[in-house]
Design a protein around this motif. Structure first.
Motif, mmCIF file in Angstrom:
data_model
loop_
_atom_site.group_PDB
_atom_site.id
_atom_site.type_symbol
_atom_site.label_atom_id
_atom_site.label_comp_id
_atom_site.label_asym_id
_atom_site.label_seq_id
_atom_site.Cartn_x
_atom_site.Cartn_y
_atom_site.Cartn_z
ATOM 1 N N ALA A 91 69.314 -3.831 13.507
ATOM 2 C CA ALA A 91 69.399 -4.761 12.371
ATOM 3 C C ALA A 91 70.721 -5.520 12.393
ATOM 4 O O ALA A 91 70.755 -6.743 12.169
ATOM 5 N N LEU A 92 71.812 -4.816 12.676
ATOM 6 C CA LEU A 92 73.119 -5.477 12.715
ATOM 7 C C LEU A 92 73.229 -6.437 13.899
ATOM 8 O O LEU A 92 73.877 -7.479 13.793
ATOM 9 N N ALA A 93 72.607 -6.109 15.024
ATOM 10 C CA ALA A 93 72.636 -7.009 16.181
ATOM 11 C C ALA A 93 71.875 -8.301 15.866
ATOM 12 O O ALA A 93 72.351 -9.405 16.182
ATOM 13 N N ILE A 94 70.725 -8.182 15.250
ATOM 14 C CA ILE A 94 69.947 -9.365 14.866
ATOM 15 C C ILE A 94 70.716 -10.179 13.832
ATOM 16 O O ILE A 94 70.817 -11.413 13.932
ATOM 17 N N ALA A 95 71.291 -9.498 12.843
ATOM 18 C CA ALA A 95 72.066 -10.190 11.805
ATOM 19 C C ALA A 95 73.291 -10.879 12.400
ATOM 20 O O ALA A 95 73.639 -11.990 11.995
ATOM 21 N N THR A 96 73.931 -10.237 13.364
ATOM 22 C CA THR A 96 75.090 -10.849 14.022
ATOM 23 C C THR A 96 74.683 -12.124 14.747
ATOM 24 O O THR A 96 75.374 -13.148 14.657
ATOM 25 N N ALA A 97 73.574 -12.074 15.445
ATOM 26 C CA ALA A 97 73.102 -13.260 16.167
ATOM 27 C C ALA A 97 72.796 -14.401 15.190
ATOM 28 O O ALA A 97 73.237 -15.542 15.393
ATOM 29 N N ILE A 98 72.075 -14.101 14.137
ATOM 30 C CA ILE A 98 71.689 -15.137 13.171
ATOM 31 C C ILE A 98 72.904 -15.711 12.462
ATOM 32 O O ILE A 98 73.055 -16.931 12.357
ATOM 33 N N THR A 99 73.781 -14.830 11.958
ATOM 34 C CA THR A 99 74.950 -15.332 11.226
ATOM 35 C C THR A 99 75.913 -16.075 12.136
ATOM 36 O O THR A 99 76.554 -17.035 11.703
ATOM 37 N N SER A 100 76.005 -15.674 13.388
ATOM 38 C CA SER A 100 76.888 -16.374 14.334
ATOM 39 C C SER A 100 76.384 -17.782 14.625
ATOM 40 O O SER A 100 77.170 -18.735 14.671
ATOM 41 N N ILE A 101 75.090 -17.910 14.809
ATOM 42 C CA ILE A 101 74.505 -19.242 15.039
ATOM 43 C C ILE A 101 74.706 -20.111 13.802
ATOM 44 O O ILE A 101 75.097 -21.282 13.902
ATOM 45 N N PHE A 102 74.464 -19.541 12.640
ATOM 46 C CA PHE A 102 74.646 -20.268 11.382
ATOM 47 C C PHE A 102 76.113 -20.681 11.211
ATOM 48 O O PHE A 102 76.416 -21.810 10.820
ATOM 49 N N ALA A 103 77.043 -19.770 11.525
ATOM 50 C CA ALA A 103 78.476 -20.070 11.395
ATOM 51 C C ALA A 103 78.873 -21.190 12.356
ATOM 52 O O ALA A 103 79.616 -22.107 11.983
ATOM 53 N N TRP A 104 78.389 -21.118 13.579
ATOM 54 C CA TRP A 104 78.709 -22.146 14.575
ATOM 55 C C TRP A 104 78.269 -23.529 14.102
ATOM 56 O O TRP A 104 79.030 -24.491 14.124
ATOM 57 N N HIS A 105 77.031 -23.632 13.669
ATOM 58 C CA HIS A 105 76.496 -24.933 13.264
ATOM 59 C C HIS A 105 77.111 -25.440 11.950
ATOM 60 O O HIS A 105 77.297 -26.648 11.789
ATOM 61 N N THR A 106 77.431 -24.536 11.045
ATOM 62 C CA THR A 106 78.066 -24.952 9.793
ATOM 63 C C THR A 106 79.477 -25.462 10.055
ATOM 64 O O THR A 106 79.886 -26.494 9.508
ATOM 65 N N ALA A 107 80.228 -24.765 10.904
ATOM 66 C CA ALA A 107 81.577 -25.220 11.254
ATOM 67 C C ALA A 107 81.529 -26.541 12.024
ATOM 68 O O ALA A 107 82.345 -27.448 11.780
ATOM 69 N N LYS A 108 80.548 -26.663 12.903
ATOM 70 C CA LYS A 108 80.374 -27.908 13.666
ATOM 71 C C LYS A 108 80.058 -29.078 12.721
ATOM 72 O O LYS A 108 80.595 -30.181 12.880
ATOM 73 N N MET A 109 79.219 -28.838 11.718
ATOM 74 C CA MET A 109 78.866 -29.865 10.750
ATOM 75 C C MET A 109 80.103 -30.324 9.969
ATOM 76 O O MET A 109 80.328 -31.522 9.780
ATOM 77 N N ALA A 110 80.927 -29.379 9.528
ATOM 78 C CA ALA A 110 82.137 -29.722 8.775
ATOM 79 C C ALA A 110 83.115 -30.507 9.654
ATOM 80 O O ALA A 110 83.714 -31.489 9.201
ATOM 81 N N LEU A 111 83.244 -30.104 10.897
ATOM 82 C CA LEU A 111 84.137 -30.810 11.818
ATOM 83 C C LEU A 111 83.643 -32.231 12.088
ATOM 84 O O LEU A 111 84.433 -33.186 12.121
ATOM 85 N N GLN A 112 82.344 -32.391 12.253
ATOM 86 C CA GLN A 112 81.786 -33.732 12.465
ATOM 87 C C GLN A 112 81.999 -34.619 11.241
ATOM 88 O O GLN A 112 82.330 -35.799 11.379
#
Length: 179
Positions: A91-112
């Motif tokens: 469960a934590l591995a799946i959650a890590t993958a999902i939250t990491s992808i979400f964090a990457w794209h959210t940070a990328k959106m703010a930077l853009q």
């Protein structure tokens, strides 16, 4: 030591989430008073929405660490030992993958938004990266908190979030019997 340092960031973000929650009340109250006086507060709805996003995202890591997130634990609470530990790790591995992808794209959106000098569409133009930054910081901290608990579980230690949960079988910490 790293856990303590990260915990300070999680608590600070949680406190900041509380500040934005109070800001929502202030914005709503100001709008009510202004309407009673026949006026409006420009972009009040927009600012209230930004505060809501900030309080929601900045509170994620703190709530996760506290065990306050809603989790479906029907299966996990009926298992013991290595099976429970394995399900927690999965469960934590799946959650890590999902939250990491979400964090990457959210940070990328703010930077853009920052590099493009985008502003909000309301009556009061505000740099769009400001409300997006609160979202990005909140999701990045959440991803870190989930990843930290994954590492703890992989090392055979109890995840921090488990200390705030209650097992329906009556035990205070459901992860305590994973060893």
């Amino acid at each position: 030591m790293l856990t303590r340092a990260l915990d300070l960031f999680y608590r600070a973000a949680g406190a900041l989430a509380g500040v934005f929650l109070v800001a929502i009340a202030v914005v709503v109250t100001a709008q009510i008073v202004a309407r009673l006086m026949g006026r409006i507060v420009p972009s009040a709805d927009e600012f209230g929405g930004f505060c809501l996003a900030a309080t929601s995202f900045l509170g994620l890591a703190y709530a996760f660490r506290d065990g306050s997130h809603i989790r479906v634990t029907l299966l996990v609470h009926h298992t013991k030992g290595w099976l429970r530990q394995g399900l927690t790790i999965l469960a934590l591995a799946i959650a890590t993958a999902i939250t990491s992808i979400f964090a990457w794209h959210t940070a990328k959106m703010a930077l853009q938004s920052f590099t493009r000098n985008e502003v909000t569409a309301g009556l009061v133009p505000l740099p769009l990266w400001l409300p997006q930054l609160a979202m990005a910081v909140g999701v990045v901290l959440f991803a870190l908190a989930v990843f930290e608990d994954l590492v703890r579980a992989l090392l055979g230690r109890d995840p921090v979030f488990a200390s705030g949960e209650h097992d329906p079988r009556g035990t205070e910490n459901p992860a305590a019997d994973t060893h």
